[in-house]
Motif scaffolding. Structure first.
Motif, PDB file in Angstrom:
ATOM      1  N   ALA A 255       0.824  -1.212   0.000  1.00 19.19           N
ATOM      2  CA  ALA A 255       0.000   0.000   0.000  1.00 19.19           C
ATOM      3  C   ALA A 255       0.857   1.261   0.000  1.00 19.19           C
ATOM      4  N   LEU A 256       1.891   1.290   0.833  1.00 20.04           N
ATOM      5  CA  LEU A 256       2.758   2.466   0.879  1.00 20.04           C
ATOM      6  C   LEU A 256       3.438   2.690  -0.465  1.00 20.04           C
ATOM      7  N   ASP A 257       3.846   1.616  -1.112  1.00 16.12           N
ATOM      8  CA  ASP A 257       4.503   1.750  -2.414  1.00 16.12           C
ATOM      9  C   ASP A 257       3.536   2.227  -3.486  1.00 16.12           C
ATOM     10  N   GLN A 258       2.234   2.094  -3.237  1.00 16.81           N
ATOM     11  CA  GLN A 258       1.229   2.539  -4.204  1.00 16.81           C
ATOM     12  C   GLN A 258       0.649   3.905  -3.857  1.00 16.81           C
ATOM     13  N   GLY A 259       1.228   4.592  -2.867  1.00 14.90           N
ATOM     14  CA  GLY A 259       0.826   5.960  -2.581  1.00 14.90           C
ATOM     15  C   GLY A 259      -0.123   6.142  -1.418  1.00 14.90           C
ATOM     16  N   PHE A 260      -0.521   5.057  -0.765  1.00 15.78           N
ATOM     17  CA  PHE A 260      -1.322   5.202   0.443  1.00 15.78           C
ATOM     18  C   PHE A 260      -0.407   5.624   1.596  1.00 15.78           C
ATOM     19  N   VAL A 261      -1.010   6.013   2.704  1.00 13.16           N
ATOM     20  CA  VAL A 261      -0.219   6.530   3.825  1.00 13.16           C
ATOM     21  C   VAL A 261      -0.482   5.692   5.079  1.00 13.16           C
ATOM     22  N   SER A 262       0.506   5.661   5.954  1.00 14.55           N
ATOM     23  CA  SER A 262       0.359   4.971   7.234  1.00 14.55           C
ATOM     24  C   SER A 262       0.169   6.005   8.335  1.00 14.55           C
ATOM     25  N   LEU A 263      -0.874   5.803   9.137  1.00 16.27           N
ATOM     26  CA  LEU A 263      -1.124   6.676  10.277  1.00 16.27           C
ATOM     27  C   LEU A 263      -0.466   6.158  11.548  1.00 16.27           C
ATOM     28  N   GLY A 264       0.136   4.981  11.468  1.00 15.69           N
ATOM     29  CA  GLY A 264       0.814   4.443  12.635  1.00 15.69           C
ATOM     30  C   GLY A 264       0.672   2.938  12.721  1.00 15.69           C
ATOM     31  N   ASN A 265       1.339   2.364  13.714  1.00 12.89           N
ATOM     32  CA  ASN A 265       1.343   0.928  13.937  1.00 12.89           C
ATOM     33  C   ASN A 265       0.685   0.601  15.268  1.00 12.89           C
ATOM     34  N   PRO A 266      -0.440  -0.081  15.271  1.00  8.65           N
ATOM     35  CA  PRO A 266      -1.115  -0.420  16.535  1.00  8.65           C
ATOM     36  C   PRO A 266      -0.222  -1.170  17.509  1.00  8.65           C
ATOM     37  N   ARG A 267       0.739  -1.938  17.003  1.00 11.68           N
ATOM     38  CA  ARG A 267       1.603  -2.707  17.909  1.00 11.68           C
ATOM     39  C   ARG A 267       2.463  -1.801  18.787  1.00 11.68           C
ATOM     40  N   ASP A 268       2.646  -0.558  18.393  1.00  8.42           N
ATOM     41  CA  ASP A 268       3.393   0.367  19.247  1.00  8.42           C
ATOM     42  C   ASP A 268       2.632   0.661  20.535  1.00  8.42           C
ATOM     43  N   GLU A 269       1.307   0.556  20.483  1.00  4.99           N
ATOM     44  CA  GLU A 269       0.473   0.838  21.648  1.00  4.99           C
ATOM     45  C   GLU A 269      -0.052  -0.435  22.304  1.00  4.99           C
ATOM     46  N   VAL A 270      -0.163  -1.500  21.523  1.00  8.73           N
ATOM     47  CA  VAL A 270      -0.646  -2.780  22.046  1.00  8.73           C
ATOM     48  C   VAL A 270       0.382  -3.841  21.654  1.00  8.73           C
ATOM     49  N   PRO A 271       1.464  -3.969  22.413  1.00  5.22           N
ATOM     50  CA  PRO A 271       2.564  -4.837  21.983  1.00  5.22           C
ATOM     51  C   PRO A 271       2.199  -6.307  21.906  1.00  5.22           C
ATOM     52  N   ASP A 272       1.305  -6.776  22.765  1.00  2.00           N
ATOM     53  CA  ASP A 272       0.863  -8.175  22.730  1.00  2.00           C
ATOM     54  C   ASP A 272      -0.632  -8.209  22.473  1.00  2.00           C
ATOM     55  N   PHE A 273      -1.021  -8.994  21.475  1.00  2.00           N
ATOM     56  CA  PHE A 273      -2.447  -9.089  21.140  1.00  2.00           C
ATOM     57  C   PHE A 273      -2.648 -10.373  20.360  1.00  2.00           C
ATOM     58  N   GLN A 274      -3.419 -11.302  20.906  1.00  2.00           N
ATOM     59  CA  GLN A 274      -3.644 -12.585  20.241  1.00  2.00           C
ATOM     60  C   GLN A 274      -4.748 -12.403  19.213  1.00  2.00           C
ATOM     61  N   PHE A 275      -4.352 -12.045  18.001  1.00  2.00           N
ATOM     62  CA  PHE A 275      -5.338 -11.750  16.964  1.00  2.00           C
ATOM     63  C   PHE A 275      -5.949 -13.029  16.411  1.00  2.00           C
ATOM     64  N   THR A 276      -5.119 -13.987  16.046  1.00  2.21           N
ATOM     65  CA  THR A 276      -5.594 -15.290  15.601  1.00  2.21           C
ATOM     66  C   THR A 276      -4.809 -16.372  16.317  1.00  2.21           C
ATOM     67  N   SER A 277      -5.389 -17.577  16.358  1.00  2.88           N
ATOM     68  CA  SER A 277      -4.774 -18.672  17.110  1.00  2.88           C
ATOM     69  C   SER A 277      -5.150 -20.005  16.481  1.00  2.88           C
ATOM     70  N   LEU A 278      -4.474 -21.059  16.932  1.00  3.14           N
ATOM     71  CA  LEU A 278      -4.826 -22.417  16.522  1.00  3.14           C
ATOM     72  C   LEU A 278      -5.881 -22.922  17.495  1.00  3.14           C
ATOM     73  N   ASP A 279      -7.060 -23.253  16.966  1.00  2.79           N
ATOM     74  CA  ASP A 279      -8.212 -23.562  17.796  1.00  2.79           C
ATOM     75  C   ASP A 279      -8.797 -24.919  17.411  1.00  2.79           C
ATOM     76  N   LEU A 280      -9.500 -25.528  18.365  1.00  2.76           N
ATOM     77  CA  LEU A 280     -10.211 -26.772  18.090  1.00  2.76           C
ATOM     78  C   LEU A 280     -11.369 -26.935  19.056  1.00  2.76           C
ATOM     79  N   ASP A 281     -12.177 -27.952  18.793  1.00  9.77           N
ATOM     80  CA  ASP A 281     -13.262 -28.329  19.684  1.00  9.77           C
ATOM     81  C   ASP A 281     -12.714 -29.367  20.659  1.00  9.77           C
ATOM     82  N   ALA A 282     -12.810 -29.081  21.942  1.00  6.19           N
ATOM     83  CA  ALA A 282     -12.196 -29.951  22.948  1.00  6.19           C
ATOM     84  C   ALA A 282     -12.795 -31.355  22.946  1.00  6.19           C
TER      85      ALA A 282
END
Length: 299
Positions: free
Chosen positions: A166-193
């Protein structure tokens, strides 16, 4: 060969450990014929796990928590995206967060995923939802990317390497959420117990391949980039940039484990999107580490 189905969200870089296990023969070495179903609707990944169409999933972790709170049997057994790989990408001409007032911001879903992150980021900058901006459910990051380019949304989170494209195509970055939320389990390996207990040998074999795939990702950049290019269609330069970022920031866990701190951050952040009573359980209550421990012990 024993057959298993792994449901994943879209065809993006998040799935690379599973792609490595499939394409580099790690599943086959365990006697497993694993079909990876790439699903565009993030809720459907969770639904397929619940109704048995998939036995395992790289799912949005919030869905597992919601399922467990409703009395379901879904559990987190491993990590996937343990730290946020996103940049907040906006159309050219939008210079800062303040200029998002009145804008349309793309999210994966109003129920889970990126919505709570967006609300948290903008609330810290004085913008309140829904008064000051509109959240547009788009689906996964590939759909958000298409809608950003078409002008249907003004901004949205984009994961590596799409943020670099996106940046190479002219869009802009307003920032990186990881700078404010360093740990965040966005996706995981899941199953039915319940299914897992009835199919213990299959789960352990899958987990052994899963562990080997994470180690191979870190140890073999050439293989990781080759498979990323093959599966997602990105150019080599973007595959290499993504690998460097994921390794540098440990976005995929080298040991395959879910992040307790990341799940806790998710629990606390996701309360912004729904009016829920205080959650009595803590992050560790949603994670079952016994499967990877047993698999690791049998390597």
């Amino acid at each position: 060969m024993d057959q298993l189905t792994l449901a994943v969200v879209s065809r993006n870089y998040f799935n690379l450990p599973a792609w490595i296990a499939l394409q580099d023969g790690l599943f086959a070495a365990e006697g497993l014929d694993v079909r990876i179903d790439h699903i565009e609707g993030i809720e459907e990944v969770n639904e397929r796990l619940r109704d048995g169409r998939a036995q395992l999933a790289y799912g949005v972790t919030e869905h597992v928590i919601l399922d467990a709170e409703a009395g379901g049997r879904q559990r987190i057994i491993g990590g996937n995206v343990n730290r946020l790989p996103f940049s907040f990408i906006a159309r050219a001409g939008i210079r800062d967060y303040a200029e998002l007032r009145g804008r349309r911001i793309g999210v994966s879903s109003l129920r889970a995923g990126s919505s709570s992150l967006i609300i948290r980021l903008l609330a810290k900058r004085g913008l309140r939802w829904p008064e000051d901006f509109t959240l547009v459910p788009c689906g996964p990051i590939l759909a958000r990317w298409d809608m950003l380019r078409s002008g249907e949304i003004d901004a949205g989170l984009q994961g590596a390497p799409l943020d670099q494209i996106a940046l190479d195509q002219g869009f802009v970055s307003l920032g990186n959420p990881r700078d404010e939320v360093p740990d965040f389990q966005f996706t995981s390996l899941d199953l039915d117990a319940g299914w897992a207990e009835a199919n213990r040998d299959l789960v352990l074999r899958f987990c052994r391949a899963f562990l080997r795939a994470h180690e191979r990702f870190y140890a073999d950049q050439a293989t990781a980039s080759r498979i990323a290019m093959q599966e997602s269609g990105i150019e080599r330069r973007y595959a290499d940039r993504a690998w460097e970022q994921y390794v540098r920031e440990a976005i995929f866990p080298r040991d395959g484990e879910a992040s307790e701190a990341g799940v806790q951050a998710l629990i606390e952040t996701s309360s912004l999107i729904r009016d829920l009573p205080p959650r009595e359980r803590r992050a560790a209550d949603y994670i079952d580490r016994s499967w990877l421990a047993a698999a690791r012990g049998s390597l």
